[in-house]
Design a protein around this motif. Structure first.
Motif, PDB file in Angstrom:
ATOM      1  N   LEU A 171       0.797  -1.221   0.000  1.00  0.00           N
ATOM      2  CA  LEU A 171       0.000   0.000   0.000  1.00  0.00           C
ATOM      3  C   LEU A 171       0.835   1.281   0.000  1.00  0.00           C
ATOM      4  CD1 LEU A 171      -2.854  -1.086   2.433  1.00  0.00           C
ATOM      5  CD2 LEU A 171      -2.827  -1.155  -0.061  1.00  0.00           C
ATOM      6  N   ALA A 172       2.133   1.168  -0.228  1.00  0.00           N
ATOM      7  CA  ALA A 172       3.000   2.352  -0.233  1.00  0.00           C
ATOM      8  C   ALA A 172       2.531   3.425  -1.216  1.00  0.00           C
ATOM      9  CB  ALA A 172       4.448   1.951  -0.514  1.00  0.00           C
ATOM     10  N   PRO A 173       2.096   3.077  -2.446  1.00  0.00           N
ATOM     11  CA  PRO A 173       1.620   4.132  -3.349  1.00  0.00           C
ATOM     12  C   PRO A 173       0.395   4.855  -2.798  1.00  0.00           C
ATOM     13  CG  PRO A 173       2.000   2.104  -4.574  1.00  0.00           C
ATOM     14  CD  PRO A 173       2.125   1.769  -3.108  1.00  0.00           C
ATOM     15  N   LEU A 174      -0.478   4.124  -2.143  1.00  0.00           N
ATOM     16  CA  LEU A 174      -1.671   4.731  -1.579  1.00  0.00           C
ATOM     17  C   LEU A 174      -1.318   5.636  -0.406  1.00  0.00           C
ATOM     18  CD1 LEU A 174      -4.661   4.731  -2.160  1.00  0.00           C
ATOM     19  CD2 LEU A 174      -4.917   2.823  -0.585  1.00  0.00           C
ATOM     20  N   ASP A 175      -0.387   5.195   0.425  1.00  0.00           N
ATOM     21  CA  ASP A 175       0.103   6.043   1.513  1.00  0.00           C
ATOM     22  C   ASP A 175       0.632   7.363   0.975  1.00  0.00           C
ATOM     23  OD1 ASP A 175      -0.444   4.671   3.802  1.00  0.00           O
ATOM     24  OD2 ASP A 175       1.608   4.019   4.172  1.00  0.00           O
ATOM     25  N   CYS A 176       1.418   7.261  -0.055  1.00  0.00           N
ATOM     26  CA  CYS A 176       2.022   8.443  -0.669  1.00  0.00           C
ATOM     27  C   CYS A 176       0.929   9.378  -1.207  1.00  0.00           C
ATOM     28  CB  CYS A 176       2.970   8.005  -1.777  1.00  0.00           C
ATOM     29  SG  CYS A 176       3.867   9.354  -2.525  1.00  0.00           S
ATOM     30  N   LEU A 177      -0.077   8.808  -1.865  1.00  0.00           N
ATOM     31  CA  LEU A 177      -1.173   9.615  -2.399  1.00  0.00           C
ATOM     32  C   LEU A 177      -1.929  10.309  -1.285  1.00  0.00           C
ATOM     33  CD1 LEU A 177      -3.076  10.527  -4.693  1.00  0.00           C
ATOM     34  CD2 LEU A 177      -4.324   8.397  -4.343  1.00  0.00           C
ATOM     35  N   TYR A 178      -2.293   9.571  -0.239  1.00  0.00           N
ATOM     36  CA  TYR A 178      -3.035  10.169   0.872  1.00  0.00           C
ATOM     37  C   TYR A 178      -2.225  11.286   1.538  1.00  0.00           C
ATOM     38  CZ  TYR A 178      -6.630   6.519   0.671  1.00  0.00           C
ATOM     39  OH  TYR A 178      -7.646   5.688   0.294  1.00  0.00           O
ATOM     40  N   LEU A 179      -0.936  11.064   1.691  1.00  0.00           N
ATOM     41  CA  LEU A 179      -0.091  12.098   2.286  1.00  0.00           C
ATOM     42  C   LEU A 179      -0.058  13.348   1.405  1.00  0.00           C
ATOM     43  CD1 LEU A 179       1.649  12.728   4.707  1.00  0.00           C
ATOM     44  CD2 LEU A 179       3.583  11.697   3.523  1.00  0.00           C
ATOM     45  N   THR A 180      -0.009  13.162   0.096  1.00  0.00           N
ATOM     46  CA  THR A 180      -0.033  14.294  -0.833  1.00  0.00           C
ATOM     47  C   THR A 180      -1.346  15.055  -0.714  1.00  0.00           C
ATOM     48  OG1 THR A 180       1.412  13.131  -2.385  1.00  0.00           O
ATOM     49  CG2 THR A 180       0.118  14.950  -3.266  1.00  0.00           C
ATOM     50  N   VAL A 181      -2.455  14.328  -0.663  1.00  0.00           N
ATOM     51  CA  VAL A 181      -3.765  14.963  -0.530  1.00  0.00           C
ATOM     52  C   VAL A 181      -3.845  15.746   0.777  1.00  0.00           C
ATOM     53  CG1 VAL A 181      -6.238  14.502  -0.211  1.00  0.00           C
ATOM     54  CG2 VAL A 181      -4.963  13.294  -1.997  1.00  0.00           C
ATOM     55  N   LEU A 182      -3.403  15.146   1.872  1.00  0.00           N
ATOM     56  CA  LEU A 182      -3.450  15.834   3.167  1.00  0.00           C
ATOM     57  C   LEU A 182      -2.557  17.062   3.205  1.00  0.00           C
ATOM     58  CD1 LEU A 182      -3.567  12.784   5.590  1.00  0.00           C
ATOM     59  CD2 LEU A 182      -5.384  14.458   5.185  1.00  0.00           C
ATOM     60  N   ARG A 183      -1.354  16.959   2.637  1.00  0.00           N
ATOM     61  CA  ARG A 183      -0.448  18.119   2.631  1.00  0.00           C
ATOM     62  C   ARG A 183      -0.988  19.253   1.766  1.00  0.00           C
ATOM     63  NH1 ARG A 183       5.160  14.816   2.420  1.00  0.00           N
ATOM     64  NH2 ARG A 183       5.434  14.640   4.678  1.00  0.00           N
TER      65      ARG A 183
END
Length: 180
Positions: free
Chosen positions: A126-138
């Motif tokens: 799920l690393a790509p999804l983690d990265c996406l969610y972090l981008t959305v939150l930032r």
């Protein structure tokens, strides 16, 4: 009165943790035929093809024309988003929501934001999804903005912390009531 059997097919989707419960329910009903299919077992080519269709075909979705137009004109961007999604359909869906909500005026910039963040090469699926969610939150809560406003930082931290530990989705109103 004569009755006839009418063939009826119903497609049900479920999170993996509920499949056993559903299967048991179907078993108890005689004459009911069912088949379970795990999307994780589908060939990656098939998933990527479906994801491409989802990204390019906006029927039934509320995509902004700017998002649809850019993706249809730039198949290279679609390919890059599909590679970044790594077979996770939720990635494509979340990316489209992000582009429609945050970057509908400058879709290319939004896609650059999505693709410029580094998805760690970890073994975690799920690393790509983690990265996406972090981008959305930032993007939604810029760190500088939160650091300069401690009261807002506390609210965001409380809400996200609560959402992270919940096992089931909750309505926004209920979350607000819970957190006061």
């Amino acid at each position: 009165v004569q009755t006839s059997k009418v063939p009826l097919r119903i497609l049900m989707t479920s999170r993996p943790e509920y499949v056993e419960q559903l299967t048991e329910t179907f078993r108890r009903h005689n004459g009911l035929t069912y088949a379970a299919l795990s999307l994780h077992d589908l060939p990656r080519r098939s998933v990527d093809r479906d994801m491409r269709t989802f990204l390019l075909d906006s029927d039934g979705r509320r995509d902004k024309p700017s998002v649809r137009n850019l993706l249809s004109q730039r198949p290279d961007l679609v390919d890059r988003l599909i590679r970044r999604a790594a077979g996770l359909f939720i990635y494509a869906r979340t990316a489209m929501e992000f582009l429609n909500d945050e970057f509908s005026d400058d879709v290319e910039q939004g896609i650059n934001v999505l693709l410029s963040t580094s998805s760690s090469q970890s073994d975690w699926a799920l690393a790509p999804l983690d990265c996406l969610y972090l981008t959305v939150l930032r993007t939604a809560f810029p760190p500088d903005n939160l650091n300069n406003r401690p009261e807002r930082h506390k609210i965001v931290q409380t809400v996200l912390g609560c959402v992270a530990v919940m096992r089931k989705p909750v309505r926004l109103r209920d979350l607000g009531d819970f957190l006061g």
